[in-house]
Design an enzyme around this catalytic site. Sequence first.
Site, mmCIF file in Angstrom:
data_model
loop_
_atom_site.group_PDB
_atom_site.id
_atom_site.type_symbol
_atom_site.label_atom_id
_atom_site.label_comp_id
_atom_site.label_asym_id
_atom_site.label_seq_id
_atom_site.Cartn_x
_atom_site.Cartn_y
_atom_site.Cartn_z
ATOM 1 N N GLU B 53 0.875 -1.171 0.000
ATOM 2 C CA GLU B 53 0.000 0.000 0.000
ATOM 3 C C GLU B 53 0.904 1.209 0.000
ATOM 4 O OE1 GLU B 53 -3.621 -1.680 2.851
ATOM 5 O OE2 GLU B 53 -2.345 -0.060 3.530
ATOM 6 N N ASP B 64 -5.653 8.989 10.033
ATOM 7 C CA ASP B 64 -4.320 8.525 10.418
ATOM 8 C C ASP B 64 -3.870 9.074 11.760
ATOM 9 O OD1 ASP B 64 -3.235 6.773 8.312
ATOM 10 O OD2 ASP B 64 -3.694 8.502 7.035
#
Lengths: 403, 269
Positions: B53, B64
């Site tokens: 990824e 995040d």
Amino acid sequence: MSGAQQAASWPDAAGRYGEFGGRYVAETLMAPLLELERGFASAMADPAFMEEVRRYLREHVGRPTTLTVAENLTRHLGGATIVLKREDLCHTGAHKINNTLGQCLLARRMGKRRIIAETGAGQHGVATATAAALLGFPCRVFMGRLDCERQAINVLRMKVLGAEVVPVDSGSRTLKDAINEAMRTWAAEVDDTFYCFGSAAGPHPYPWIVRTFQSVIGEEARAQCLERFGRLPEQVVACVGGGSNAIGLFHAFVPDAGVGLVGVEAGGHGIASLQHAATISAGSVGVLHGSRSYVLQDAWGQIQEAHSISAGLDYPGVGPEHAWLASTGRASYVSVDDEEALEAFHLVARTEGILTALETAHAFAHAIRLAPTLPKEALVLVGSSGRGDKDLNTIAARMEREA
Amino acid sequence: MSEHINRMDSMFQRVQSCQERALVTFLSAGDPTPAATLPLLIALAEGGADLIELGVPFSDPVADGPVIQRASQRALAAGATLGTTLEAVRAFRAAGFETPLILFGYLNPFLAYGVERLVDDAAAAGVDGFLVVDLPLEEGASWRAAASARGLHTILLVSPTTSAERAAEIGAAASGFLYYVALKGVTGSQVADFDTVGQAASAVRAASKAPVCVGFGVRTPADARALARYVEGVVVGSALVEAVEAEGEGATETVRRVVSGLKEALRDV
């Protein structure tokens, strides 16, 4: 369906206003947003809930707020009559409390136990801390580290009200980063935490919820205009950052095709300087904080920092309903730069004895441009969204520099 | 759907046929500089990553945690863009590496590039799919159609807050693999109990037409091993990004070693 009827019925089931809005969030936030949508729809259908909201607005906020004819300012400008909807007279000094009381009452109805919020200048944080104190919720407010420094008095107000203020060090350390951090925290604590969002932006259902709780501004103002003048205003003017006070003032007038709606964005150092917060006037369509709307971004889709002398307009996005009103032409959006807003601030103080918020000064500045171009019979309704005591440090620094 | 066999599909078939689990690794493109990305991609591939990824940096990475936020900021400060990210993928393929790779990012930079232009350029560069963090099932139909027309997968996520009914809907639309988020909150947080996570992921797997991989909070070979019997793969991100944060461009050896240790734990399951 006529355009006006359609406007009153937005958003659709997907949370859209035309091509704007929606729910662009990580999967973790889908369940709480769906739960919030169900909880809000259920509360709206419950007459007892709405009566309770009205009672709190009456007894704790001081609603209805008055309609003031700005006679001196009108005479000074020599054109249309300027009329003010006085949200600056609300408890805590701005319209923000209409929404935070509504959302905190909703949190209680949904069985949530804690409140979180983001704040930029601190006005929404103070209004949330106030509602949370009143309703007995623990409250945490996320605020960019830079904003904490610029708005130290509001940090103190929140702390005195029992809220915990969490400084945010990520990104540009301003409002957009405070929203990011509040969303991250909400994702981790979704079970018992209610996110009290302050602007008419963000993912569905927030733009709908915030508009609903703020639309009392326009409903009162419309009725007050009819009662006092026997007619509606020609122009309705409000400042727009995320857009909560403007959508609250505009909403009741959207079906009135003869009433012009003007949103005033912060032009900062001027559109050409690229240091501004004029999202609709100078931005482009994108997705920020869960909503498709206009945003300030570079060619690669990175969100750019906004600039305005008024911290409350200093946001690189705007509520999706404003984007839609702009794209259909039902409302127009203009910008006023820092200097013009400051001039308006001083003129309103001297003529009307009102220390207006620097955010609100942007709306006044446009009304000051507009009034002399209109006949004396015309009415210009200005959303006087907040009071300016919080801005005196900024004003003092300016006056010192110019002295 | 094109005739092209997606690298990801062949990979999952291969690891399943030899009693392995897939190791999915995340790094942020352009961290600490755009030039560092190709050597780091090679380190991931040589260390034994089964799927990469590659994070596309964004100014507002709302899903995040602090580690990947900082990586995004370092990359943006160094001039990384979606353009430099695609360039790194092209160079990785030109160097002969066939490890499946997806672009992991937020919607706005993809929209600014243009979805049609992106799926064309990504397919040409050797990308195998996308994971768009803030594009949930309801908003992504036209995106999925555009990607699928180029033979590219769009990875969907299921989280601990997703209801069983919704997980089944997402499972039915899954493409490539289904990403099960191990915890509420953001990347890099602490997972309390991998068995509980594994059991929840198993339930999601039963309703998914694609393999299931678990990520968010998986850091060590022991973590990976604990999840291995429940799902087809595990995702490790923040632990690798931390190595890049600590060592910068010189992190390739550490990355290779960490990846190799993680992959070892996913063999002979």
